[in-house]
Design an enzyme around this catalytic site. Structure first.
Site, PDB file in Angstrom:
ATOM      1  N   GLU A 169      55.482  -2.386  67.565  1.00  0.00           N
ATOM      2  CA  GLU A 169      55.046  -4.123  67.726  1.00  0.00           C
ATOM      3  C   GLU A 169      54.760  -3.682  69.588  1.00  0.00           C
ATOM      4  O   GLU A 169      53.261  -4.311  69.943  1.00  0.00           O
ATOM      5  CB  GLU A 169      55.793  -5.770  66.939  1.00  0.00           C
ATOM      6  CG  GLU A 169      55.291  -5.042  66.003  1.00  0.00           C
ATOM      7  CD  GLU A 169      53.889  -5.328  65.222  1.00  0.00           C
ATOM      8  OE1 GLU A 169      52.877  -5.029  66.198  1.00  0.00           O
ATOM      9  OE2 GLU A 169      53.762  -5.203  64.086  1.00  0.00           O
ATOM     10  N   ASP A 178      58.631   2.056  59.887  1.00  0.00           N
ATOM     11  CA  ASP A 178      58.409   1.208  61.567  1.00  0.00           C
ATOM     12  C   ASP A 178      59.605  -0.330  61.233  1.00  0.00           C
ATOM     13  O   ASP A 178      59.518  -0.071  59.825  1.00  0.00           O
ATOM     14  CB  ASP A 178      57.952   0.545  61.631  1.00  0.00           C
ATOM     15  CG  ASP A 178      56.417   0.478  61.479  1.00  0.00           C
ATOM     16  OD1 ASP A 178      56.468   0.278  60.215  1.00  0.00           O
ATOM     17  OD2 ASP A 178      55.449   0.340  62.440  1.00  0.00           O
TER      18      ASP A 178
END
Ligand code: ZN
Ligand code: ZN
Length: 422
Positions: free
Chosen positions: A154, A84
């Site tokens: 997130e 990520d």
């Protein structure tokens, strides 16, 4: 000529980007993957990047002998490796020479400081280093490597966005999904366990409906503030009275809003809840209990309308496949020695990586690797001050040591990927 991974890490750290705004980071990752010879597509799930490397050494040999190749689909096992890349709305306070001073605008229109406070810059760096090594070693393995550079972890939305954009249909489908996260373990240590590795979570918004009126005449109203107070207190009994002591479940009411003035009883009250559970079974049970308490407290107050309960976000439990994890652990033992691999226990944070494996119906292995100076870690352990002395992910002081964190991240990803490639 090899990629300067330290320079890459420092550059990414100094130039963090908020979720779904990672265009610079995505461009850098895509350029490196292209240079390494991968077939790269950008803009998957808004800002995501996918690189594919189909590797069949015997075929290359055959090509060299002018024997016609058959087909062009994926060959051998297909391994998805995921990193990520988004940063957080946190103002960096590490004081590092390469600390971020970036600011940006979040989805609410607020101007915020931006920092790689979760280490996703390290994830991208280690992934590029791992792909570089796998390319260099390509005569030693065969199969198809699919590199996923994912946005917006997130928000818990990036994996979903890539899947909704057809990631499973546009690229070779995985036989296994691998991912790693840097964390507050000593650098050089790998933390992984079979079964539940990270909690599932839901964010709920609850609107309790009463009936507003004058503060001097409560008998003419249905007071949503008393309703909210009872609901909040009763929700505390879900974990303490209805969940077994050993089950790591969390029910937090993180926000409560109602009313404007002392002598007005408002019409409604809004709560926001954060729920964590170790697996899908607990998730189902705890959600049922939470809904029951909210509805029952509303009814106990004589509410004329059912409360509205909406899901703000939902993340699945990160469950490591037992057999695949055993294989990855064996590979880590071979790469780092048995001492370096520990069971970190269930982490009550949540991740969206497992959507890839769940949607594909294949095993997931997700592990942590340490980024803390081992001497600093040992000193804090000896003093019993680990919680206060070692900044964890999302702290404005979170600062993995560059070495050997990059090298360990590269080696761990290569070792695990090679284990599942032929
Ligand atoms: Zn994070
Ligand atoms: Zn993270």
């Amino acid at each position: 000529m090899s990629i300067d991974l330290e320079a890459l890490y420092v550059d990414l750290h100094s130039n963090p980007e908020l979720s779904f705004q990672e265009t610079r980071t995505a461009g850098i990752a895509a350029a490196h993957l292209r240079e390494l010879g991968l077939d790269v597509q950008e803009g998957i799930g808004r800002t995501g990047v996918v690189g594919v490397l189909t590797n069949d050494p015997s075929l290359r040999l055959a090509d060299a002998r002018s024997v016609q190749a058959t087909g062009s689909g994926p060959r051998g096992p297909v391994v998805w490796v995921r990193a990520d890349m988004d940063a957080l709305p946190v103002t960096e306070e590490t004081g590092l020479p390469y600390a971020s001073t970036a600011v940006g605008v979040d989805p609410d229109g607020e101007t915020v400081g931006i920092m790689h406070a979760c280490g996703h810059d390290m994830h991208v760096t280690a992934m590029i280093g791992a792909v570089e090594r796998l390319v260099a070693e390509r005569d030693q393995w065969s199969g198809t490597l699919v590199v996923i550079i994912q946005p917006a972890e997130e928000y818990g939305e990036g994996a979903r966005a890539m899947l909704d954009d057809g990631a499973l249909n546009r690229f070779p489908r995985p036989d296994v999904v691998l991912g790693q996260h840097v964390g507050p373990l000593p650098a050089g240590v790998i933390g992984v366990r079979p079964g539940p590795q990270m909690s599932a979570s839901d964010g709920l918004k609850v609107v309790l409906h009463g009936r507003g009126g004058h503060g001097s005449r409560p008998e003419s109203t249905i007071d949503p503030i008393v309703m909210a107070a009872s609901t909040i207190m009763r929700l505390q009994t879900v974990v303490s009275r209805e969940v077994a002591a050993g089950d790591p479940v969390v029910v937090t009411v993180g926000s409560v809003h109602s009313g404007t003035k002392n002598n007005i009883i408002p019409a409604d009250a809004t709560l926001q809840l954060s729920l964590r559970y170790p697996d899908d079974q607990q998730r189902e049970k705890v959600l049922e209990k939470v809904h029951r308490v909210i509805r029952a407290e509303s009814a106990a107050s004589g509410a004329e309308h059912e409360p509205d309960i909406t899901t703000l976000h939902t993340l699945p439990a990160t469950i490591n496949d037992a057999d695949a994890t055993a294989r990855a652990v064996a590979a880590f033992h071979a790469a780092f020695g048995e001492q370096a691999v520990i069971d970190p226990g269930l982490i009550t944070g949540s991740e969206d990586v497992s959507w890839f494996a769940r949607d594909a119906g294949v095993p997931l292995v997700f592990w942590f690797w340490g980024g803390v100076d081992p001497q600093q870690f040992a000193a804090a352990t000896a003093k019993g001050t680990l919680d206060s002395d070692i900044p964890t992910n999302h702290s404005p002081f979170f600062a993995p040591v560059i070495h050997p964190t990059i090298e360990v991240g590269v080696t761990a990803m290569v070792a695990a990927a090679r284990e599942f490639l032929a």
